[in-house]
Design a protein around this motif. Structure first.
Motif, PDB file in Angstrom:
ATOM      1  N   UNK A  18       0.735  -1.324   0.047  1.00  0.00           N
ATOM      2  CA  UNK A  18      -0.065   0.102  -0.032  1.00  0.00           C
ATOM      3  C   UNK A  18       0.817   1.376   0.074  1.00  0.00           C
ATOM      4  N   UNK A  19       2.088   0.977   0.309  1.00  0.00           N
ATOM      5  CA  UNK A  19       3.087   2.429   0.380  1.00  0.00           C
ATOM      6  C   UNK A  19       4.520   1.852   0.461  1.00  0.00           C
ATOM      7  N   UNK A  83       5.804  -7.553   8.380  1.00  0.00           N
ATOM      8  CA  UNK A  83       4.867  -6.827   9.301  1.00  0.00           C
ATOM      9  C   UNK A  83       5.470  -5.375   8.686  1.00  0.00           C
ATOM     10  N   UNK A  84       6.644  -5.153   8.167  1.00  0.00           N
ATOM     11  CA  UNK A  84       6.965  -3.718   7.741  1.00  0.00           C
ATOM     12  C   UNK A  84       5.994  -2.990   6.835  1.00  0.00           C
ATOM     13  N   UNK A  85       5.157  -3.865   6.192  1.00  0.00           N
ATOM     14  CA  UNK A  85       4.240  -3.314   5.270  1.00  0.00           C
ATOM     15  C   UNK A  85       3.187  -2.268   6.244  1.00  0.00           C
ATOM     16  N   UNK A 157       7.778   8.673  -5.385  1.00  0.00           N
ATOM     17  CA  UNK A 157       8.186   7.857  -6.424  1.00  0.00           C
ATOM     18  C   UNK A 157       7.167   6.609  -6.360  1.00  0.00           C
ATOM     19  N   UNK A 158       7.193   6.003  -5.051  1.00  0.00           N
ATOM     20  CA  UNK A 158       6.433   4.880  -4.864  1.00  0.00           C
ATOM     21  C   UNK A 158       4.915   4.911  -5.278  1.00  0.00           C
ATOM     22  N   UNK A 159       4.321   6.115  -4.933  1.00  0.00           N
ATOM     23  CA  UNK A 159       2.801   6.589  -5.270  1.00  0.00           C
ATOM     24  C   UNK A 159       2.720   6.386  -6.659  1.00  0.00           C
ATOM     25  N   UNK A 213       6.477  -5.141  -3.694  1.00  0.00           N
ATOM     26  CA  UNK A 213       6.839  -4.144  -2.946  1.00  0.00           C
ATOM     27  C   UNK A 213       7.687  -3.107  -3.729  1.00  0.00           C
ATOM     28  N   UNK A 214       6.999  -1.972  -4.376  1.00  0.00           N
ATOM     29  CA  UNK A 214       7.830  -0.964  -5.120  1.00  0.00           C
ATOM     30  C   UNK A 214       8.864  -0.392  -4.000  1.00  0.00           C
ATOM     31  N   UNK A 215      10.001   0.033  -4.691  1.00  0.00           N
ATOM     32  CA  UNK A 215      11.097   0.424  -3.592  1.00  0.00           C
ATOM     33  C   UNK A 215      11.997   1.494  -4.513  1.00  0.00           C
TER      34      UNK A 215
END
Length: 330
Positions: A18-19, A83-85, A157-159, A213-215
């Motif tokens: 989500x982010x 859980x870092x999400x 950038x991730x959004x 996971x976009x990074x």
């Protein structure tokens, strides 16, 4: 090469984070920090952050982080819990609860590549609460110094990438989404392939789906966890959209001049229309203005740090930065 095998159930359960995941960004930024590349998108960040870390962090603490997150080769799975999400604190709480067996396994693998580990690593491997607390506090301190001043840019950038993937999913489902990960990844006949992956591996999702996971700080090659029993995650790089030059201006002359340009009715409408992502052509049609005018307005908003723009062939997609959303909501 890494091959990830999908069943029909896996396709249904595949989703995009989500982010920006702050835990992954911490670990992957540590990989890039010592790099000697002259890439202008990261050169200024490396220079400023390295200087600040030398002044404000203990040398042994930095050595611990750099040892656990080397620029090449294996790094422990437990550093980036699923859980870092849900945010950095949730990730750190999960890290502190890592089973001792997992700590010992991961750090034994790390020792195979680096036999000169800091003394504190042994205490982490034993699962000593004080050692794990020290590690998470050190990661948090690093995050504040190395990522805090730039976090709006990372989020933006991730959004922008999420907006692009969302549109691909709306148009072509999950398979359409996976196809957009080219050229670094290939999707064909239920298998997602990463040809540049440093080790030959095959991962069968077995109905669990895949979290994409976009990074910002992921290098050219996507990253997956080594342990196949952990929830499947694939971290992939996003377009850095101009790099890290400090957060979008929120004060000072430049910020005030840029934000003053937003008082016009049309630019306010452009900002609102970009809330869920909008191309230049769509803006022109919705607001009944020319494509040139839409491009000019988005340029002003982008310079103010309120929009990010991502080009995909002949289309430019505009999305709000966190600052832009805050201004719109206010």
């Amino acid at each position: 090469m890494l091959k990830i095998h999908f069943s029909g159930e896996d396709i249904l359960r595949t989703r995009v984070a989500p982010a920006a995941d702050p835990v992954w960004e911490v670990v992957l930024s540590l990989h890039l920090l010592p790099g000697r590349s002259r890439d202008p998108l990261l050169a200024g960040w490396r220079r400023e952050v390295s200087r600040g870390l030398r002044r404000q962090m203990d040398a042994e603490a930095l050595r611990l982080l750099s040892t656990l997150s080397p620029p090449r080769g294996y790094f422990p799975d437990f550093l980036t819990p699923y859980e870092g999400v849900h945010g950095f604190e949730a990730g750190m709480e999960a890290l502190r609860r890592t089973p001792v067996a997992s700590l010992q396994r991961d750090l034994t693998l790390l020792a195979g590549d680096n036999r000169n580990l800091p003394a504190g690593v042994a205490a982490i491997a034993r699962g000593e609460p004080e050692a794990l607390t020290h590690l998470t506090e050190t990661m948090d301190r690093y995050r504040q110094l190395a990522l805090g001043p730039y976090w709006t840019r990372v989020q933006g950038a991730v959004e922008a990438d999420r907006a692009r993937r969302s549109r691909a999913m709306l148009d072509g489902g999950v398979e359409g989404l996976l196809t957009t990960l080219r050229p670094g990844l290939r999707w064909e006949s239920g298998v997602l392939e990463i040809p540049t992956y440093p080790r030959s591996r095959e991962l069968h999702l077995e109905g669990r789906g895949l979290l994409l996971v976009p990074s910002f700080f992921c290098a050219n090659t996507p990253v997956a966890l080594l342990d196949p029993e952990l929830p499947p995650v694939l971290v992939y790089p996003v377009d850095r959209l101009g790099g890290l030059t400090g957060d979008a201006p929120v004060a000072g002359d430049t910020g005030r001049e840029a934000l003053a340009a937003l008082l016009g009715r049309t630019r306010a409408a452009v900002l609102a229309a970009s809330d869920d992502g909008c191309t230049t052509g769509e803006l022109a049609r919705r607001l009944r203005i020319s494509a040139a005018a839409a491009s000019q307005h988005t340029s002003v908003l982008r310079n103010a740090g309120l929009l990010v723009s991502n080009r995909d062939r002949n289309t430019v997609l505009h999305t709000l930065t966190p600052l832009g959303r805050a201004v719109l909501n206010a």
